[in-house]
Design a protein around this motif. Structure first.
Motif, short mmCIF file in Angstrom:
data_model
loop_
_atom_site.label_atom_id
_atom_site.label_comp_id
_atom_site.label_asym_id
_atom_site.label_seq_id
_atom_site.Cartn_x
_atom_site.Cartn_y
_atom_site.Cartn_z
N THR A 124 0.83 -1.20 0.00
CA THR A 124 0.00 0.00 0.00
C THR A 124 0.86 1.25 0.00
OG1 THR A 124 -1.79 -1.15 1.15
CG2 THR A 124 -1.77 1.25 1.29
N GLU A 125 1.93 1.26 0.81
CA GLU A 125 2.81 2.43 0.89
C GLU A 125 3.57 2.65 -0.41
OE1 GLU A 125 6.42 4.69 1.41
OE2 GLU A 125 6.40 2.52 1.13
N ALA A 128 1.28 4.14 -3.02
CA ALA A 128 0.97 5.54 -2.76
C ALA A 128 2.17 6.43 -3.08
CB ALA A 128 0.57 5.72 -1.30
N ARG A 129 3.35 6.02 -2.67
CA ARG A 129 4.53 6.88 -2.80
C ARG A 129 5.05 6.94 -4.22
NH1 ARG A 129 10.07 6.22 -2.24
NH2 ARG A 129 9.84 4.00 -1.77
N GLY A 132 1.30 7.06 -6.83
CA GLY A 132 0.24 8.03 -6.54
C GLY A 132 -1.13 7.40 -6.39
N LEU A 133 -1.17 6.13 -6.01
CA LEU A 133 -2.44 5.41 -5.86
C LEU A 133 -2.87 5.38 -4.40
CD1 LEU A 133 -1.88 2.32 -8.20
CD2 LEU A 133 -3.52 4.17 -8.55
N GLY A 134 -4.14 5.60 -4.15
CA GLY A 134 -4.68 5.51 -2.80
C GLY A 134 -5.28 4.16 -2.50
N THR A 135 -4.86 3.14 -3.23
CA THR A 135 -5.42 1.79 -3.08
C THR A 135 -4.87 1.11 -1.84
OG1 THR A 135 -5.51 1.61 -5.49
CG2 THR A 135 -5.70 -0.43 -4.24
N GLU A 136 -5.76 0.62 -0.98
CA GLU A 136 -5.33 -0.17 0.17
C GLU A 136 -5.39 -1.64 -0.21
OE1 GLU A 136 -6.28 -0.82 4.94
OE2 GLU A 136 -7.42 0.65 3.76
N ARG A 437 0.47 5.49 -15.48
CA ARG A 437 -0.55 6.49 -15.13
C ARG A 437 -0.22 7.86 -15.74
NH1 ARG A 437 -2.03 7.59 -9.49
NH2 ARG A 437 -4.09 7.99 -10.36
#
Length: 466
Positions: A124-125, A128-129, A132-136, A437
């Protein structure tokens, strides 16, 4: 309230170790901690929040950060196991003997549920880092997993020490620690008891055993000047009372020598059959081939009559399922760089005319087959043409380094309608997803599978569409 313990200054840490409160998990199997002076220490064999003593294994005043192993637990996480899954990998035991722990089970101190929570946090981290995805993401267990995460490896790789004993390396070390047994391997590999044999003259030993109980194979990578006759006699003892194949090859030697049995391992998934050479690639978890053979092509969603591209195809685990999906009116191009593994794939698919196996680096094969596939701007679909039908769907399963900039840009230019990207490293996957992306592609889903229990590794499957 958790009692506080002031950290010991790094410069004054004595033989008992550096006392640290462990912070969050980091990619690579570490937790992150800081000394009283604020220096970052990457600590293996701990769990976030624990208070531990750490033996520094990589330090120095000029280093950007330090590394260390937990050697004593002052305040344990409730999910720390009472006993490590494999004693030689337990630093609490090994450092008491003055020896570093071997690699291969660096999460073996934690319960499986806690391991998956750590891996979920890492995936997940990284997404995101770097993407740029907010997917858990929640890491899924492989069906039928052993409760302790043992007995899953159908492949194992051993070094050989100067006395001829098989062993494994400690983390970031070329030293060889002899081992006698490895609880993460399937029973057929442990039953070989390779630790009893004198393998002087071999640099490395690779062992493979099919998940369905077929004949295991032992492959020796021979050192220069190895006494082949002595090694053949030694390994003949292994084959005296059991069904086992033995092969050997020296560096620079073109052909592999078969000393007993056959030069390959026979693997089955559903109705399909593969012969995988000793040095060929195959998924190592006993449940991974069946699971991935089903899930990865399904994620790609190939349809009858379409054209599919299987990159870093290995022996063709996904190629077979893609060929089933597109049927005889469609086509599959499988690209594999290894001469050994691509030859395995060619033999497997010799009777399926809709499958074409290409050997070579992925970027060069793509450039050769679709020379017009220059990087596209944004989401524009480039003109059709070239020496082969453009793929409607793509599956890629690159090595740990990921696909990289060139291949990602080539796939963007090819503009398939869907890509299924399987990765064994969440950081390089996230890097590549970020590039997709920025080119206008969307990440439709991300799943992760715990195909390496008791280690920090994780397999992640992402689906992309333009």
């Amino acid at each position: 309230m958790t009692p506080t313990h002031p950290p010991v200054p790094a410069e004054s840490a004595g033989p008992a170790g550096l006392e640290l409160r462990l912070g969050p998990v980091a990619h690579g199997g570490h937790t992150v901690a800081r000394t009283g002076e604020g220096r970052v220490v990457f600590v293996r064999h701990g769990l976030p929040g624990e208070l531990v003593r750490v033996r520094l294994t990589d330090s120095g005043p000029a280093a950007r950060f330090w590394r260390g192993d937990v050697v004593d637990v002052l305040e344990a996480d409730p999910h720390r196991r009472s006993e490590h899954v494999w004693a030689p990998a337990d630093p609490l035991l090994s450092w008491r003997r003055g020896e570093p722990p071997v690699g291969g089970a660096e999460f073996g101190h934690a319960e499986l549920g806690a391991q998956r929570a750590l891996k979920s946090a890492v995936v997940t981290e990284q997404l995101a880092r770097l993407a740029g995805l907010g997917t858990e993401v929640h890491v899924e267990a492989v069906p039928g997993e052993d409760p302790q995460g043992r007995g899953w490896r159908t492949r194992a790789h051993f070094a050989v020490d100067p006395a001829g004993r098989i062993g494994m390396h400690p983390h970031r070390s070329a030293a060889v620690v002899p081992v006698d047994g490895f609880p993460l391997v399937v029973p057929a590999i442990d039953a070989l008891r390779l630790g009893r044999y004198d393998l002087r003259g071999a640099d490395r030993v690779d062992v493979a055993a099919p998940a369905d109980g077929g004949t295991p194979l032992v492959h020796l990578s021979l050192a220069a000047g190895a006494d082949r006759d002595r090694l053949r006699r030694e390994l003949a003892r292994l084959a005296e009372d059991r069904d086992v194949s033995v092969t050997a090859r020296a560096d620079g030697q073109r052909e592999t020598e078969t000393w007993a049995g056959r030069p390959s391992v026979v693997e089955h998934v559903g109705p399909h059959r593969w012969e995988v050479s000793a040095e060929g690639f195959w998924q190592i978890h006993r449940g991974a081939p069946a699971l991935l053979h089903r899930e990865v092509p399904a994620a790609a969603g190939a349809r009858p009559g379409e054209h599919a591209l299987d990159l870093y195809a290995g022996a063709g685990l996904f190629t077979a399922a893609l060929a089933d999906a597109v049927g005889t009116s469609g086509g599959v191009v499988a690209v594999e760089g290894s001469p050994v593994t691509s030859a395995d794939a060619r033999r497997t698919f010799a009777g399926r005319p809709q499958v074409r196996v290409e050997r070579g680096s992925v970027d060069r094969v793509l450039a050769r087959t679709w020379p017009q596939a220059a990087p596209a701007r944004g989401r524009r679909r480039p003109d059709r043409g070239g020496s082969a039908a453009r793929p409607d769907v793509v599956v890629l399963d690159p090595p740990r380094a990921g696909a990289g900039r060139v291949v990602v840009d080539q796939l963007v230019a090819l503009a398939p309608r869907r890509i299924a990207y399987l990765a064994c490293d969440p950081a390089t996957l996230a890097r590549d997803l970020g590039r997709f992306r920025r080119a206008g592609w969307n990440v439709r889903s991300v799943r992760a599978f715990d195909m390496y229990p008791n280690t920090h590794h994780v397999e992640t499957l992402a689906v992309l569409e333009p």
